[in-house]
Design an enzyme around this catalytic site. Structure first.
Site, PDB file in Angstrom:
ATOM      1  N   GLU A 214     -20.010 -13.763 -16.758  1.00 14.42           N
ATOM      2  CA  GLU A 214     -18.565 -13.511 -16.690  1.00 14.42           C
ATOM      3  C   GLU A 214     -18.251 -12.561 -15.543  1.00 14.42           C
ATOM      4  O   GLU A 214     -18.864 -11.500 -15.418  1.00 14.42           O
ATOM      5  CB  GLU A 214     -18.098 -12.918 -18.019  1.00 14.42           C
ATOM      6  CG  GLU A 214     -16.614 -12.731 -18.163  1.00 14.42           C
ATOM      7  CD  GLU A 214     -16.228 -12.113 -19.508  1.00 14.42           C
ATOM      8  OE1 GLU A 214     -17.056 -12.080 -20.438  1.00 14.42           O
ATOM      9  OE2 GLU A 214     -15.090 -11.627 -19.604  1.00 14.42           O
ATOM     10  N   ASP A 239     -12.637 -13.929 -15.596  1.00 19.70           N
ATOM     11  CA  ASP A 239     -11.796 -13.088 -16.465  1.00 19.70           C
ATOM     12  C   ASP A 239     -10.771 -12.410 -15.545  1.00 19.70           C
ATOM     13  O   ASP A 239      -9.663 -12.901 -15.377  1.00 19.70           O
ATOM     14  CB  ASP A 239     -12.711 -12.093 -17.202  1.00 19.70           C
ATOM     15  CG  ASP A 239     -11.953 -11.031 -18.017  1.00 19.70           C
ATOM     16  OD1 ASP A 239     -12.620 -10.291 -18.756  1.00 19.70           O
ATOM     17  OD2 ASP A 239     -10.724 -10.936 -17.905  1.00 19.70           O
ATOM     18  N   GLY A 291     -11.323 -10.357 -25.406  1.00 22.72           N
ATOM     19  CA  GLY A 291     -10.724  -9.240 -26.132  1.00 22.72           C
ATOM     20  C   GLY A 291     -10.432  -8.072 -25.208  1.00 22.72           C
ATOM     21  O   GLY A 291     -11.030  -7.961 -24.139  1.00 22.72           O
TER      22      GLY A 291
HETATM   23  O1  LIG Z   1     -12.258  -6.660 -27.437  1.00 26.16           O
HETATM   24  C1  LIG Z   1     -13.488  -6.886 -27.367  1.00 26.16           C
HETATM   25  O2  LIG Z   1     -14.258  -6.773 -28.311  1.00 26.16           O
HETATM   26  C2  LIG Z   1     -14.063  -7.274 -26.012  1.00 26.16           C
HETATM   27  C3  LIG Z   1     -14.084  -6.092 -25.144  1.00 26.16           C
HETATM   28  C4  LIG Z   1     -14.549  -6.468 -23.766  1.00 26.16           C
HETATM   29  O3  LIG Z   1     -15.574  -7.090 -23.597  1.00 26.16           O
HETATM   30  C5  LIG Z   1     -13.747  -6.033 -22.664  1.00 26.16           C
HETATM   31  C6  LIG Z   1     -12.613  -5.339 -22.897  1.00 26.16           C
HETATM   32  C7  LIG Z   1     -11.828  -4.853 -21.829  1.00 26.16           C
HETATM   33  C8  LIG Z   1     -12.239  -5.007 -20.569  1.00 26.16           C
HETATM   34  C9  LIG Z   1     -13.609  -5.311 -20.343  1.00 26.16           C
HETATM   35  O4  LIG Z   1     -14.332  -4.153 -20.481  1.00 26.16           O
HETATM   36  C10 LIG Z   1     -14.237  -6.293 -21.299  1.00 26.16           C
HETATM   37  C11 LIG Z   1     -14.073  -7.696 -20.750  1.00 26.16           C
HETATM   38  O5  LIG Z   1     -14.114  -7.797 -19.522  1.00 26.16           O
HETATM   39  O6  LIG Z   1     -13.971  -8.683 -21.472  1.00 26.16           O
HETATM   40 MG   LIG Z   2     -14.659  -9.673 -19.137  1.00 25.68          MG
END
Ligand SMILES: O=C(O)CCC(=O)C1=CC=C[C@@H](O)[C@@H]1C(=O)O
Ligand SMILES: [Mg+2]
Length: 369
Positions: A214, A239, A291
């Site tokens: 990712e 993302d 998330g």
């Molecule tokens: O909400 C979750 O459990 C996933 C959290 C997570 O992986 C992330 C949350 C916010 C930004 C990033 O750090 C990361 C992501 O990139 O998906």
């Molecule tokens: Mg991510």
């Protein structure tokens, strides 16, 4: 929709454990909630997922607060909104600020679904009643802590494990994980920690049968990800590069990714999320719902969007207890053996504990029509 009042809450909730990614560590979640009330007293709720500091994207809580306070909420109250899609026209003159836009739009979608007596999932065209979910694990200082975390989540039945990587904590970490867990569905999230100069490291990850890597390269990048995807076997998932339908269209056209992590807040709301879903379905690009360390309100929205057909890969919406001693919704979100049930109650399908919201609110502003 007879919207008569909108409330903006600045929330602070402490997560059970710190969460570390390639760009920082968070434990005190600082976020926004928006409550939209109609003249009958019915409420819809949305969550603003920007963090206190602009590390994931250029957005941060105080900026979202100002965007909502100065522009989006006052303008929404000035006009008659008959459908949540109407907000796209109100939003058009304003650049970016996706997470602020999403917070208000999500609350309007929740209210609209409740007014129709239908679940948000149904209103969005959702077809799935059960959703497979995975878990996103932060970077740990020791292998044993990371392996212990993974074992615990595998035992809980989560359908895929996502671990964070960054330069110096990548190939060796994945090799160690694969040594103990040779078969689990495993993916890595780099949060833009690499450049094309690191192509040797990124190619070395091909030996570990990862589901995807990712966002290896810069946030917003489409071109270099297209070059990278041609060089590595592991599917690239984007993302932080996909903020709109347009970004997704260009990424698909250039072959920059084979998978997209869709986050409602990152793309400005549910209407745009649906557009991206339909585009990706047409193009054969599978989605999963990412998330942003949400409270139960944001998790409920994630469940609704993830019920659409082309969300075919396990997402990040784990149980409320993953992060919260006590969530601000009842019932809490509970993944049974890595599976969430999409309930068919009206709107987001969960009741908001307003006393709990008030308890965690460090600021609140009420806007009346
Ligand atoms: O909400 C979750 O459990 C996933 C959290 C997570 O992986 C992330 C949350 C916010 C930004 C990033 O750090 C990361 C992501 O990139 O998906
Ligand atoms: Mg991510």
């Amino acid at each position: 929709m007879n919207i008569s009042e909108i409330k903006l809450y600045h929330m602070q909730m402490r997560m059970k454990h710190p969460f570390t990614t390639s760009f920082g560590t968070e434990q005190d979640r600082d976020f926004l909630l928006v409550e939209v009330k109609d003249s009958s007293g019915l409420s819809g709720w949305g969550e603003g997922v920007a963090s206190e500091r602009p590390l994931y994207s250029e957005e941060f809580t105080q900026q979202s607060w100002s965007m909502l306070e100065q522009f989006l909420i006052p303008e929404a109250l000035k006009q008659e909104i008959s459908h949540p899609d109407d907000l796209q026209y109100l939003y058009k003159p304003y650049k970016r600020n996706y997470m602020a836009k999403s917070a208000l739009e999500g609350a309007v979608w929740d209210l609209y679904a409740k007014q129709q007596g239908k679940s948000l999932s149904t209103m969005l065209g959702g077809t799935k009643k059960h959703i497979e979910v995975g878990i996103s694990l932060g970077i740990e200082d020791s292998y044993e802590k990371l392996l212990e975390n993974i074992q615990g989540k595998v035992d809980e039945g989560y359908k895929r494990i996502k671990i964070k990587i960054k330069p110096g904590k990548d190939v060796d970490v994945v090799r160690e994980v694969r040594k103990h867990f040779p078969e689990i569905p495993l993916m890595v999230d780099a949060n833009s920690a690499y450049t094309l100069a690191d192509i040797g490291t990124l190619k070395a990850l091909d030996e570990f049968k990862l589901m995807m890597i990712e966002q290896p390269l810069a946030a917003g990048d489409i071109i270099d990800h297209a070059k990278l995807q041609k060089e590595i076997k592991t599917p690239v998932c984007l993302d932080e590069s996909i903020h709109s339908y347009e970004d997704a269209r260009q990424a698909i056209a250039l072959g920059s990714c084979k998978i997209i992590n869709l986050k409602i807040g990152r793309v400005g709301g549910l209407t745009e999320s649906k557009r991206i879903h339909d585009l990706c379905e047409q193009a054969g690009i599978p989605l999963w719902c990412g998330g942003m360390l949400e409270s139960g309100i944001g998790r409920a929205h994630n469940i609704a969007i993830a019920s659409l057909a082309n969300f075919t890969l396990p997402g990040d919406t784990a149980s409320s207890s993953r992060y919260w001693e006590k969530d601000i919704i009842v019932p809490e979100v509970v993944a049974e053996n890595g599976i969430l049930t999409v309930n068919d109650r009206p709107g987001i399908g969960y009741d908001v504990l307003v006393d709990e919201v008030e308890k965690h609110a460090i600021n609140k502003k009420v806007f009346k029509k």
